[in-house]
Design an enzyme around this catalytic site. Sequence first.
Site, PDB file in Angstrom:
ATOM      1  N   GLU A 154      70.922  94.777  82.794  1.00  0.00           N
ATOM      2  CA  GLU A 154      70.236  96.007  82.394  1.00  0.00           C
ATOM      3  C   GLU A 154      68.747  95.948  82.744  1.00  0.00           C
ATOM      4  OE1 GLU A 154      73.520  95.066  79.372  1.00  0.00           O
ATOM      5  OE2 GLU A 154      71.901  93.964  80.348  1.00  0.00           O
ATOM      6  N   CYS A 159      70.948  94.626  74.517  1.00  0.00           N
ATOM      7  CA  CYS A 159      70.211  93.837  73.532  1.00  0.00           C
ATOM      8  C   CYS A 159      68.859  94.531  73.308  1.00  0.00           C
ATOM      9  CB  CYS A 159      70.036  92.404  74.021  1.00  0.00           C
ATOM     10  SG  CYS A 159      68.828  92.233  75.362  1.00  0.00           S
ATOM     11  N   CYS A 213      66.698  94.638  76.529  1.00  0.00           N
ATOM     12  CA  CYS A 213      67.182  95.592  77.527  1.00  0.00           C
ATOM     13  C   CYS A 213      67.013  97.030  77.042  1.00  0.00           C
ATOM     14  CB  CYS A 213      68.640  95.297  77.856  1.00  0.00           C
ATOM     15  SG  CYS A 213      68.861  93.704  78.689  1.00  0.00           S
TER      16      CYS A 213
END
Length: 157
Positions: A56, A84, A87
Site C-alpha cells: 500500500e 495498517c 499505510c
Amino acid sequence: MRPDLTHLERCVALAEEALAAGDEPFGSVLVGPDGTVLAEDRNRITSTGDPTAHPEIALARWAAAHLGATERAAATVYTSGEHCPMCSAAHGWVGLGRIVYVHSSAQLGAWLAELGVAPGPVRAIPVRDVVPGVVVEGPVPGLDLQMRELHRRYHAG
C-alpha cells in the site's frame, strides 16, 4: 462486484507471490476509475529488510509520482488486508480514493492470536479511524478464508 472481485483475486495472487518469496502474504492493486490497473505490488519486508515495504505504501508513492490529485481521488486501492495505520496515513496524505480489502485488521489479529503469534509493534487501527473521509469496503467472505490460509502457512514456517 465482479470487477471488484477480479481485482481482489489479483491481490490474493500477489499475496501468494509474496509468500513464495518469503514475505508475509499481502498484495495490493491500484485501479483507475475506468477499471484500468495502474500499479500493483506485494509485501517486500523480508526480501528488502525494510519494515515499511508494504504494498500500500508502494502504491501511494507511485500514485504521488504519476497521478494528479483528481486522478488519485478517483482511484481505488484493492488490497488483501485492511491497511495498517502507516499505510492508512499514506493513503490519506496522498489523497487516494476508495479502499476495498479482503480481510480486516481485526480478523488478522484474531488469526495470528490463534496461531500464537505475538502482536506487532504498532496497534491495529481501522482505516476508517485513521482516514475518516475515505470509502472503505470489506471484508470479502470466501476470499478472506484464502488469506487466512496464506497467513497460517507463513507463520507455520
